[in-house]
Design a protein around this motif. Structure first.
Motif, PDB file in Angstrom:
ATOM      1  N   GLY A 194       0.832  -1.195   0.000  1.00 52.10           N
ATOM      2  CA  GLY A 194       0.000   0.000   0.000  1.00 52.10           C
ATOM      3  C   GLY A 194       0.864   1.241   0.000  1.00 52.10           C
ATOM      4  N   ASN A 250      -4.143   5.658   2.839  1.00 50.63           N
ATOM      5  CA  ASN A 250      -4.332   4.561   1.897  1.00 50.63           C
ATOM      6  C   ASN A 250      -4.002   3.212   2.514  1.00 50.63           C
ATOM      7  N   ALA A 251      -2.955   3.162   3.344  1.00 51.35           N
ATOM      8  CA  ALA A 251      -2.471   1.851   3.776  1.00 51.35           C
ATOM      9  C   ALA A 251      -1.912   1.805   5.185  1.00 51.35           C
ATOM     10  N   ARG A 252      -1.524   2.918   5.759  1.00 54.52           N
ATOM     11  CA  ARG A 252      -0.778   2.879   7.009  1.00 54.52           C
ATOM     12  C   ARG A 252      -1.689   2.653   8.217  1.00 54.52           C
ATOM     13  N   GLU A 305       7.327   1.924   7.757  1.00 49.93           N
ATOM     14  CA  GLU A 305       6.010   1.939   8.390  1.00 49.93           C
ATOM     15  C   GLU A 305       6.053   2.392   9.843  1.00 49.93           C
ATOM     16  N   HIS A 338      -5.047  -7.158   7.065  1.00 50.01           N
ATOM     17  CA  HIS A 338      -5.964  -6.512   6.131  1.00 50.01           C
ATOM     18  C   HIS A 338      -7.160  -5.941   6.893  1.00 50.01           C
ATOM     19  N   CYS A 373     -10.797  -5.312   1.133  1.00 42.22           N
ATOM     20  CA  CYS A 373      -9.706  -4.806   1.953  1.00 42.22           C
ATOM     21  C   CYS A 373      -9.655  -3.289   1.800  1.00 42.22           C
ATOM     22  N   ILE A 427      -7.028  -1.398   2.521  1.00 38.13           N
ATOM     23  CA  ILE A 427      -5.780  -0.898   1.951  1.00 38.13           C
ATOM     24  C   ILE A 427      -6.107  -0.650   0.484  1.00 38.13           C
ATOM     25  N   HIS A 478      -4.775  -2.608  -2.406  1.00 33.96           N
ATOM     26  CA  HIS A 478      -5.256  -3.994  -2.458  1.00 33.96           C
ATOM     27  C   HIS A 478      -6.652  -4.059  -3.061  1.00 33.96           C
TER      28      HIS A 478
END
Length: 455
Positions: free
Chosen positions: A129, A161-163, A287, A379, A437, A439, A442
């Protein structure tokens, strides 16, 4: 907006590409959901009309364009929505917007030297991500808030978005969590940290009556191989400066930056020399870094705090015996070229297909959805239309912080999470809702499915 209102959301697009606007967390007709089946073409418009059937909470909206959610949200297509109701407003809770009731949407971003956003579609950023090295809070960097009340209500939205983040205060002070995605908890929960994955929300109340400046901070969490570590992060340890998440399985224990360079997204997929230089420290970042979310500076004269209510809300009883069936959802992701060809991100072995309905449920029924993670990373699993309850994680009851209404739940590697869902009010045999998911890279790569609710 208020519970019971009928709202009309008019959306006009001045973008150069097809987009959508999804009302995340709302219970509403499929035609108003704003998923990939409600595209808004460049220069076009779309109207969503629905009744507000929510408990009071913080919700949000964001792009859900097919295979373009990641870059569009990253570029700024997202915002927040307050829903209020009479029950929550009768409580002695901070409720003065912008004074003692503060929304905080956190999004990590990477910037080039000219101030433009860097969005990378390289393999590592698809797998993990997209992450950045700069924290935006309500769209700005390094915000400062002057507290004119002894008690503040902070409404947190993980809009990244992803963290994944673990939120707390830099001096380790405790606070109370009072709400989750879909509304208030039954009672205030004393804690010193809150973990939120992308799409999750929380409401917390912090006391600043000591008059000392304090910072809300967020530690980025390692999501690769975080099975046991991820579960320990919830409700663990004070958030002092010396405290950092550890055990970076993906990068080894090197610390510092991750190994991927960022890049500006280009049509030809290539990276120019300026973008290479600017992206060297952007794009995919370590991360585990710590971000300052909000510097709080108590004013000399402040509104005095009132006593915290002991009870907040009456939540529906959970009875798994109400379920008419159990459905199984297995999250998985391939590696290498299989992932890049679009076949690596799956639910139940299938990648997203706009023409395929994966599940059909009956209205006015309750089901158990059993979500299993067969991959090596965590996820956040989001379900449209409903607010669900978590029954258990690997057979164990959820932590107190997860016992409220939810629409997004983290499923750690090797874990099985059971959810109790009720489908009410709306049916449409043709237009589906999504589960996926959160993220966003994904989701765009195929870890998403569709379900309809029928009479």
């Amino acid at each position: 907006m208020y519970a019971g209102d009928t709202v009309r959301m008019n959306v006009t697009s001045d973008l150069s590409e097809t987009a959508t606007v999804h009302w995340h967390g709302f219970h509403l007709p499929a035609r108003a959901d704003g998923g990939p089946h409600q595209p808004i073409e460049p220069g076009g418009s779309w109207t969503a009309r629905f009744d507000v059937r929510q408990r009071a909470s913080m919700f949000w909206y964001h792009s859900h364009a097919h295979r373009r959610s990641g870059p569009q949200v990253y570029q700024g297509l997202a915002g927040m929505i307050y829903v209020r109701d009479s029950a929550s407003e009768a409580l002695d809770l901070p409720n003065d917007y912008g004074v003692d009731d503060i929304p905080l949407v956190v999004q990590d971003r990477a910037f080039a030297s000219d101030g433009s956003l860097i969005y990378s579609t390289r393999m590592h950023n698809v797998m993990m991500g997209m992450m950045g090295d700069t924290m935006l809070v309500n769209g700005i960097v390094e915000p400062v808030f002057e507290a004119k009340s002894d008690r503040l209500r902070l409404r947190l939205v993980n809009g990244s978005n992803a963290r994944f983040y673990r939120f707390g205060f830099d001096d380790g002070r405790s606070f109370h969590q009072i709400g989750t995605d879909g509304g208030l908890l039954a009672a205030p929960l004393p804690t010193d940290n809150v973990v939120l994955a992308p799409g999750e929300r929380a409401q917390v109340i912090v006391d600043v009556s000591d008059g000392r400046p304090v910072s809300l901070v967020a530690d980025g969490l390692e999501i690769m191989g975080m099975g046991n570590m991820g579960r320990r992060m919830r409700g663990s340890g004070p958030m002092r400066d010396s405290d950092r998440p550890v055990d970076n399985w993906m990068m080894g224990d090197r610390g510092g930056r991750g190994g991927m360079m960022g890049e500006r997204e280009r049509r030809d997929g290539m990276m120019g020399e300026r973008e290479r230089r600017d992206g060297m420290m952007g794009g995919m970042m370590d991360e585990r870094r710590r971000f300052t979310v909000l510097d709080i500076r108590p004013a000399a004269s402040r509104r005095r705090a009132i006593a915290m209510p002991r009870q907040l809300a009456t939540l529906p009883q959970i009875d798994p015996g109400d379920a008419v069936r159990t459905r199984r959802f297995v999250l998985d992701m391939g590696m290498g070229m299989r992932m890049m060809r679009g076949g690596g991100f799956t639910i139940n072995g299938k990648s997203m297909d706009m023409q395929r309905i994966d599940e059909t449920v009956r209205v006015d029924t309750t089901e158990i959805w059993q979500v299993e993670n067969a991959s090596m990373m965590a996820h956040p699993f989001h379900i449209h239309d409903v607010q669900f309850r978590i029954l258990d994680r690997n057979g164990r009851p959820p932590d107190a912080a997860e016992q409220g209404l939810k629409d997004t739940v983290v499923v750690y590697p090797g874990e099985t999470v059971r959810l109790l869902l009720r489908f009410e009010d709306y049916t449409d045999p043709d237009l589906p809702y999504m589960y996926h998911c959160h993220i966003l890279e994904h989701e765009d790569a195929g870890m998403m499915g569709q379900f309809t609710v029928t009479a």
